[in-house]
Scaffold this active site. Structure first.
Site, PDB file in Angstrom:
ATOM      1  N   HIS A 246      -2.546  76.664  70.047  1.00  0.00           N
ATOM      2  CA  HIS A 246      -2.220  76.312  71.597  1.00  0.00           C
ATOM      3  C   HIS A 246      -2.482  74.761  72.711  1.00  0.00           C
ATOM      4  O   HIS A 246      -2.856  74.536  72.150  1.00  0.00           O
ATOM      5  CB  HIS A 246      -3.213  77.206  72.313  1.00  0.00           C
ATOM      6  CG  HIS A 246      -3.163  77.729  74.213  1.00  0.00           C
ATOM      7  ND1 HIS A 246      -3.350  76.544  75.112  1.00  0.00           N
ATOM      8  CD2 HIS A 246      -2.674  78.898  74.914  1.00  0.00           C
ATOM      9  CE1 HIS A 246      -3.009  77.219  75.719  1.00  0.00           C
ATOM     10  NE2 HIS A 246      -2.426  78.859  75.912  1.00  0.00           N
ATOM     11  N   GLU A 305      -1.417  85.342  72.054  1.00  0.00           N
ATOM     12  CA  GLU A 305      -0.245  86.410  71.280  1.00  0.00           C
ATOM     13  C   GLU A 305      -0.440  86.972  70.639  1.00  0.00           C
ATOM     14  O   GLU A 305       0.628  88.568  70.460  1.00  0.00           O
ATOM     15  CB  GLU A 305       0.963  85.551  71.441  1.00  0.00           C
ATOM     16  CG  GLU A 305       1.484  84.830  72.234  1.00  0.00           C
ATOM     17  CD  GLU A 305       2.036  83.482  72.223  1.00  0.00           C
ATOM     18  OE1 GLU A 305       2.093  82.784  71.124  1.00  0.00           O
ATOM     19  OE2 GLU A 305       2.929  82.899  72.811  1.00  0.00           O
TER      20      GLU A 305
END
Length: 362
Positions: A246, A305
């Site tokens: 991320h 995700e």
């Protein structure tokens, strides 16, 4: 000049704080862990929007207003002609939202919060040759979304799972789509314009378009014992492992744990194949081990995700619709940031540095 505006402070906000070093997300003074444990979509919406409009409201009033708003918006589904239905789901949903009038008031905010919840399930059913289902004003936002999608009342576990997802992704600092919303809001164009700009940013594969490929990866692995070999081969080819890493978080994304916890009761209740969950966990553990071995100086942990893909798939959403579901949950955050910008900010107008050719002297 900093490419991508890394470390540039572009706004002050009371809405959310993303602590990437500690792996912590705070929304209006409440930690994500506490929010997911105690709140539904209407609760986090009331928290985010509090004080940004003249009207006073709580979660109960929001639920009472969202139900009739969903019913009223259903008339717009008739505009979903074959050309619109040929678009990807998030783009078809955006086209229907573009039919709504602009405005800065509380009624405009309610319409926009209800709109994607109605339009995405309708588009998905119409694209599959089924009739769209009219909303039920008596249900919560999460329960009605699942009923309009699947044609049956959801279980308690399924409703709680979607509520957890909508709460988890309601706001997340000044990401690309939220920044787009604030830029448009700074021109006083109206909330509909801000939400449309945000959806347009969200659908880019570098922002909201990645959960679907997580399922492709898990299915390609096939069996838990294949995980390490398959993933190592992908890394050898220079491919990314979807659902890991991320831009902000240097440790595990706290939203990943929240969504994994939301998925567990659905699995336990037998409403989704538990072998799929076991495979996903094997893939996650193998990926984390490989990434630590191959990239020891670069923190790459599980992100939102990974379990988003598993949860939304378990709830019946096709993978090409995952970005649209993200938009359902994030719209309230976009609205809150847009209102904050209008109330406290100025027209956003950064400078650029010219690096092109210069005129030659005569």
């Amino acid at each position: 000049m900093k490419s991508g505006l890394d470390d540039v402070i572009a706004a002050e906000t009371q809405l959310s704080d993303v602590d990437g070093a500690a792996g912590r997300l705070i929304i209006r003074g409440v930690s994500l862990d506490d929010l997911v444990a105690t709140s539904r979509y209407e609760d986090v919406s009331a928290l985010l929007l509090g004080g940004l409009f003249q009207e006073g409201f709580d979660a109960g009033k929001l639920r009472a207003l969202l139900g009739p708003a969903r019913v009223a918006l259903f008339d717009h589904v008739a505009a979903a002609d074959p050309a619109l239905l040929a678009l990807p789901p998030v783009e078809a949903m955006r086209a229907l939202i573009a039919r709504l009038e602009d405005g800065e008031d509380f009624n405009a905010a309610i319409r926009l919060m209800a709109a994607p919840a109605v339009f995405l399930p309708a588009v998905l059913r119409l694209k599959s040759g089924k009739a769209a289902i009219r909303p039920d004003a008596s249900l919560s936002q999460a329960a009605d979304i699942l009923r309009m999608l699947n044609g049956t009342l959801p279980t308690v576990e399924q409703t709680a799972g979607l509520d957890a997802y909508l709460v988890t992704i309601s706001d997340h600092g000044l990401n690309a789509s939220t920044f787009a919303s604030r830029v448009i809001a700074s021109t006083h164009a109206g909330l509909t314009s801000s939400v449309l700009a945000a959806i347009s940013a969200l659908k880019g594969p570098l922002h909201g378009g990645a959960p679907g490929p997580v399922l492709d990866m898990i299915e390609a692995v096939g069996k838990p014992e294949n995980a390490r070999t398959w993933l190592a081969h992908e890394l050898d080819r220079g491919e990314r492992l979807m659902g890991f890493g991320h831009r902000i978080y240097r440790v595990r994304d706290p939203r990943a744990d929240a969504l994994k916890a939301a998925l567990r009761p659905i699995v336990t209740a037998g409403q989704v194949d538990d072998t799929r969950m076991a495979l996903a966990e094997a893939v996650e553990q193998a990926a984390l081990a490989l990434l630590r071995e191959r990239k020891p100086d670069r923190p790459l942990e599980t992100n939102v995700e990974f379990y988003t893909a598993l949860l939304l798939d378990a709830l019946g959403f096709p993978r090409d619709a995952f970005t649209g579901v993200f938009a359902i949950g994030r719209t309230v955050g976009w609205i809150a940031h847009a209102r904050e910008q209008v109330l406290d900010g100025r027209l956003i107008r950064p400078q650029s540095r010219y690096i092109g050719p210069v005129p030659r002297a005569a």
